[in-house]
Design an enzyme around this catalytic site. Structure first.
Site, PDB file in Angstrom:
ATOM      1  N   GLY A   1      10.002  -7.491  -8.857  1.00 12.63           N
ATOM      2  CA  GLY A   1      10.743  -8.057  -8.113  1.00 12.63           C
ATOM      3  C   GLY A   1      12.447  -7.835  -8.134  1.00 12.63           C
ATOM      4  O   GLY A   1      13.549  -8.363  -7.541  1.00 12.63           O
ATOM      5  N   SER A   2      13.150  -6.495  -8.255  1.00 16.82           N
ATOM      6  CA  SER A   2      14.476  -6.641  -8.731  1.00 16.82           C
ATOM      7  C   SER A   2      15.017  -5.728  -7.403  1.00 16.82           C
ATOM      8  O   SER A   2      16.288  -6.793  -6.764  1.00 16.82           O
ATOM      9  CB  SER A   2      15.276  -4.978  -9.277  1.00 16.82           C
ATOM     10  OG  SER A   2      14.071  -4.164  -8.315  1.00 16.82           O
ATOM     11  N   ASN A   3      14.514  -5.257  -6.124  1.00 16.18           N
ATOM     12  CA  ASN A   3      14.624  -5.888  -4.676  1.00 16.18           C
ATOM     13  C   ASN A   3      14.993  -7.179  -3.821  1.00 16.18           C
ATOM     14  O   ASN A   3      16.033  -7.315  -3.876  1.00 16.18           O
ATOM     15  CB  ASN A   3      13.902  -4.959  -3.677  1.00 16.18           C
ATOM     16  CG  ASN A   3      14.438  -3.396  -3.954  1.00 16.18           C
ATOM     17  OD1 ASN A   3      15.416  -2.602  -2.933  1.00 16.18           O
ATOM     18  ND2 ASN A   3      13.252  -2.649  -4.617  1.00 16.18           N
ATOM     19  N   MET A  31       1.488  -5.124  -3.185  1.00 12.39           N
ATOM     20  CA  MET A  31       1.179  -3.177  -2.937  1.00 12.39           C
ATOM     21  C   MET A  31      -0.064  -3.319  -2.172  1.00 12.39           C
ATOM     22  O   MET A  31      -1.358  -2.684  -2.868  1.00 12.39           O
ATOM     23  CB  MET A  31       1.413  -3.290  -4.728  1.00 12.39           C
ATOM     24  CG  MET A  31       2.516  -3.280  -5.602  1.00 12.39           C
ATOM     25  SD  MET A  31       2.743  -1.707  -5.077  1.00 12.39           S
ATOM     26  CE  MET A  31       2.112  -0.275  -5.956  1.00 12.39           C
ATOM     27  N   ARG A  32      -0.090  -4.721  -1.441  1.00 10.42           N
ATOM     28  CA  ARG A  32      -1.415  -4.012  -0.469  1.00 10.42           C
ATOM     29  C   ARG A  32      -0.992  -3.899   0.814  1.00 10.42           C
ATOM     30  O   ARG A  32       0.123  -4.025   1.465  1.00 10.42           O
ATOM     31  CB  ARG A  32      -1.938  -5.551  -0.752  1.00 10.42           C
ATOM     32  CG  ARG A  32      -2.706  -5.965  -1.923  1.00 10.42           C
ATOM     33  CD  ARG A  32      -3.630  -7.140  -2.183  1.00 10.42           C
ATOM     34  NE  ARG A  32      -3.211  -7.825  -3.516  1.00 10.42           N
ATOM     35  CZ  ARG A  32      -4.566  -7.193  -4.272  1.00 10.42           C
ATOM     36  NH1 ARG A  32      -5.824  -6.270  -3.006  1.00 10.42           N
ATOM     37  NH2 ARG A  32      -4.582  -7.894  -5.560  1.00 10.42           N
ATOM     38  N   ASN A  65       9.533  -3.746   4.482  1.00 14.63           N
ATOM     39  CA  ASN A  65       9.380  -3.128   3.765  1.00 14.63           C
ATOM     40  C   ASN A  65      10.296  -1.838   3.255  1.00 14.63           C
ATOM     41  O   ASN A  65      11.022  -1.513   4.433  1.00 14.63           O
ATOM     42  CB  ASN A  65       7.790  -2.086   4.248  1.00 14.63           C
ATOM     43  CG  ASN A  65       7.134  -2.141   2.924  1.00 14.63           C
ATOM     44  OD1 ASN A  65       7.373  -2.347   1.434  1.00 14.63           O
ATOM     45  ND2 ASN A  65       6.534  -0.585   2.424  1.00 14.63           N
ATOM     46  N   HIS A  91      10.201   1.684   1.185  1.00 11.18           N
ATOM     47  CA  HIS A  91       9.681   2.472   0.524  1.00 11.18           C
ATOM     48  C   HIS A  91      10.257   3.477  -0.105  1.00 11.18           C
ATOM     49  O   HIS A  91      11.754   4.164   0.393  1.00 11.18           O
ATOM     50  CB  HIS A  91       8.808   3.215   1.338  1.00 11.18           C
ATOM     51  CG  HIS A  91       7.789   4.319   0.953  1.00 11.18           C
ATOM     52  ND1 HIS A  91       6.808   3.843   0.184  1.00 11.18           N
ATOM     53  CD2 HIS A  91       8.654   5.489   0.607  1.00 11.18           C
ATOM     54  CE1 HIS A  91       6.353   5.105  -0.043  1.00 11.18           C
ATOM     55  NE2 HIS A  91       6.753   6.311  -0.792  1.00 11.18           N
TER      56      HIS A  91
HETATM   57  C1  GRF Z   1      10.424  -0.161  -5.139  1.00 10.74           C
HETATM   58  O1  GRF Z   1      10.777   1.435  -5.482  1.00 10.74           O
HETATM   59  C2  GRF Z   1      10.280  -0.038  -3.525  1.00 10.74           C
HETATM   60  O2  GRF Z   1      10.646   0.632  -2.926  1.00 10.74           O
HETATM   61  C3  GRF Z   1       8.915   0.140  -3.763  1.00 10.74           C
HETATM   62  O3  GRF Z   1       8.311  -0.681  -4.675  1.00 10.74           O
HETATM   63  C4  GRF Z   1       9.071  -1.027  -5.873  1.00 10.74           C
HETATM   64  C5  GRF Z   1      10.008  -2.294  -6.224  1.00 10.74           C
HETATM   65  O4  GRF Z   1      10.239  -2.362  -6.650  1.00 10.74           O
HETATM   66  N1  GRF Z   1       8.099  -0.406  -2.965  1.00 10.74           N
HETATM   67  P1  GRF Z   1      10.495  -4.137  -7.394  1.00 10.74           P
HETATM   68  O5  GRF Z   1       8.898  -4.774  -7.474  1.00 10.74           O
HETATM   69  O6  GRF Z   1      11.739  -4.638  -6.298  1.00 10.74           O
HETATM   70  O7  GRF Z   1      12.013  -3.671  -8.273  1.00 10.74           O
END
Ligand code: GRF
Length: 198
Positions: free
Chosen positions: A20-22, A98-99, A115, A117
């Site tokens: 969940g860093s994003n 992841m789905r 999303n 990526h």
């Molecule tokens: C990120 O690299 C994002 O681009 C991809 O999955 C990763 C998620 O990282 N879809 P986080 O859980 O946000 O740290």
């Protein structure tokens, strides 16, 4: 979110599966007042997701269930749709979810699911995008924020960041360089999308 929750701000529902860093980077911008939005719910298909703990620290409601909690996969997809409708979500923010999302939620939230990526789409969609980039030998990669459609990382592109691939890069070093850009890009893309929502 405990502080700065006001009515009438666009309501965000996050979909996560892992650290969940994003999501955290976006929540920080909301807290700083740079992104005007109300994070109303964080959903994870993985009850162990680290991101759920982050969400709780921010005082955001969390929910977690997965396809194995249902008799059929369709029931899971319907539950996702019903959850975002009930949350009155204006935008669903996938951040390491992841789905692949399926019809019921795509139909209900058309143009309202985004999303991020870790590649310059349409190059290297799907899993292990950073490894794909290294294996291919590209000199530049990056990250892409896009709307979600039926395909795998195929929806209309909202914004991108270019990141150089260095000679001795490993998956870890490249992923770290890209992630830094993800954290700076995603909240800005959300801000732009929210401005244009009907
Ligand atoms: C990120 O690299 C994002 O681009 C991809 O999955 C990763 C998620 O990282 N879809 P986080 O859980 O946000 O740290």
């Amino acid at each position: 979110m405990k502080k700065s929750r006001k009515k009438n701000k666009p309501r965000l529902v996050f979909f996560i599966s892992g650290r969940g860093s994003n999501m955290k980077a976006i929540l920080k911008k909301i807290q700083e007042g740079k992104l005007k939005a109300d994070p109303v719910l964080v959903f994870s298909d993985n009850p162990q997701a680290k991101g759920l703990e982050i969400a709780k620290k921010y005082g955001i409601e969390t929910k977690s269930f997965s396809p194995k909690d249902f008799t059929t996969r369709e029931e899971y997809e319907v539950a996702l749709r019903d959850m975002v409708i009930q949350a009155k979500a204006d935008l669903v923010v996938c951040a390491g979810y992841m789905r692949i999302l399926k019809q019921p939620i795509l139909q209900a939230m058309r143009g309202r699911i985004v999303n991020i990526h870790p590649s310059l789409l349409p190059a290297f969609p799907g899993l292990k995008a950073q490894k794909q980039a290294l294996d291919y030998g590209v000199k530049f990669s990056g990250c892409t924020v896009h709307f979600v459609d039926e395909g795998v990382d195929t929806g209309p592109i909202i914004d991108q960041r270019v990141v150089p691939v260095k000679k001795n890069d490993t998956v870890e070093s490249l992923s770290k360089r890209i992630l830094k850009q993800e954290h700076d890009l995603y909240w800005r893309s959300i801000r732009d999308v929210l401005k244009k929502l009907p």
